[in-house]
Scaffold this active site. Structure first.
Site, short mmCIF file in Angstrom:
data_model
loop_
_atom_site.label_atom_id
_atom_site.label_comp_id
_atom_site.label_asym_id
_atom_site.label_seq_id
_atom_site.Cartn_x
_atom_site.Cartn_y
_atom_site.Cartn_z
N SER A 61 6.40 53.00 54.18
CA SER A 61 6.72 54.28 54.83
C SER A 61 7.34 55.27 53.85
CB SER A 61 7.65 54.04 56.03
OG SER A 61 7.03 53.26 57.02
N ARG A 62 6.81 55.34 52.62
CA ARG A 62 7.48 56.06 51.54
C ARG A 62 6.87 57.40 51.17
NH1 ARG A 62 4.44 55.63 47.02
NH2 ARG A 62 6.15 56.13 45.59
N GLN A 63 5.65 57.70 51.61
CA GLN A 63 4.97 58.86 51.07
C GLN A 63 5.66 60.19 51.41
OE1 GLN A 63 2.80 59.40 48.87
NE2 GLN A 63 1.85 57.42 48.52
N LYS A 110 12.82 60.44 56.13
CA LYS A 110 12.67 58.99 56.05
C LYS A 110 11.33 58.63 56.69
CE LYS A 110 16.71 58.05 58.06
NZ LYS A 110 17.86 57.28 58.56
N GLY A 111 10.91 57.39 56.50
CA GLY A 111 9.60 56.99 57.00
C GLY A 111 9.56 56.77 58.50
N GLU A 154 5.68 52.75 60.33
CA GLU A 154 5.56 51.39 60.85
C GLU A 154 6.54 51.03 61.97
OE1 GLU A 154 4.85 49.11 56.72
OE2 GLU A 154 6.03 50.94 56.69
#
Length: 325
Positions: free
Chosen positions: A88-90, A281-282, A285
């Site tokens: 979940s970083r992009q 933040k991500g 998921e």
């Protein structure tokens, strides 16, 4: 007999790379001859809305530069490295890299615009398609054109690196994760104690995913993930026999349809993350895993059947009811 119940599920998820892996993303930003802002980065959009996020960040950094004049080239091996689309970083990594590239381009454009507007570079501001200096304003395209005429390169890069994590030592101490996303889901279900059928009536999804860049996209992400989680909780089961799958089609591997989707309400606690100027933040998921325990707890609240093996098929619900009795 049909009985209703309410259940809660809470979760937190590590965002960005973990356990000492360097986490960096780089973006190249170019003003084309057609005055299009071209974003180049080797990030992959696998359905999470990455393309929309990149364009929104670039547009907002110029206080409303037209989206129609911004383009992401798409993932390419010739583009700067952006890291994997996972953890979940992009949004955090590549989103902040785009922002930094835009800041770098603006610094270069200020030096050009100050000559045209006859003000100090510090007094230059960007307002969508215009550049403002004091009580004067000109189109940003005229600044682009003047930059080319005077030999100023309209090509910059921007990078962003997440705080370095560490592996755990032998005592289990360290900083394995740089930040977390948090979620709480509330599920309302109806259980038929005669047939064992479970119907999900409503899901309330509460998420702390930092600053929300694209509320429509974030809401859609949660809704899609909740429906996926409903399938995980009630109907989807991957069966193997001698190491080979035996339910290889959608006739016996049952995924939810739109008719099975419950009412879903999404709420976002927009607490900015301290990592990066965007404060994001991500969210990719965490909605899937949070709704599942909420559904299982709601089944228990409705009829006292404690499901310990997923999915909660009618047969398993009836078995749990019989064991309870």
């Amino acid at each position: 007999m049909k009985k209703k119940g309410i259940g809660y599920g809470c979760s937190f998820q590590g965002v960005n790379y973990h356990f000492g892996h360097p986490d960096i993303s780089t973006v190249e930003l170019t003003v084309t001859d057609a005055n299009i802002l071209l974003i180049r980065t080797a990030a992959s959009d696998i359905g999470e809305g990455l393309a929309a996020m990149l364009l929104l960040v670039a547009s907002r950094s110029f206080n409303g530069f037209p989206i129609s004049k911004i383009k992401w080239e798409g993932s390419s091996t010739l583009s700067p490295e952006a890291g994997g689309t996972g953890a979940s970083r992009q949004s955090t990594l590549t989103g902040n890299a785009v922002l930094q590239a835009c800041v770098n381009l603006q610094e270069r454009l200020r030096l050009v615009a100050c000559e045209l507007l006859e003000v100090d570079p510090i007094d230059i501001a960007f307002d969508g398609s215009e550049v403002v200096g004091g009580d004067k304003h000109i189109s940003i395209e005229s600044v682009f054109d003047f930059a080319r005429k005077t030999g100023v390169r309209l090509n910059v890069k921007g990078s962003f690196q997440a705080p370095q994590t560490t592996d755990l030592d032998v005592q289990g101490a360290g900083l394995p994760i740089s930040q977390f996303g948090y979620a709480t889901h509330v599920a309302e279900v109806e259980v038929d104690t005669i047939t064992g059928e479970v119907r999900i009536l409503r899901v309330l999804a509460f998420h702390d995913s930092g600053t929300i860049l694209n509320r429509i996209g974030a809401t859609a992400q949660v809704e899609g993930a909740v429906v996926m989680g409903c399938g995980f909780a009630l109907s989807e089961e991957y069966l193997l026999e001698n190491g080979k799958p035996v339910n290889v089609g959608f006739t016996n591997y049952l995924i939810p349809t739109i008719a099975d989707a419950p009412e879903i309400e999404s709420y976002f606690v927009a607490t900015p993350s301290p990592i990066g100027s965007l404060g994001v933040k991500g969210l990719a998921e965490i909605p899937v895993v949070t709704v599942v325990p909420a559904i299982i707890n709601a089944i228990f609240d409705a009829c006292g059947a404690r499901i310990k093996h997923l999915p909660a098929t009618p047969e398993r619900v009836l078995k749990a009811l019989a064991e309870k009795s």
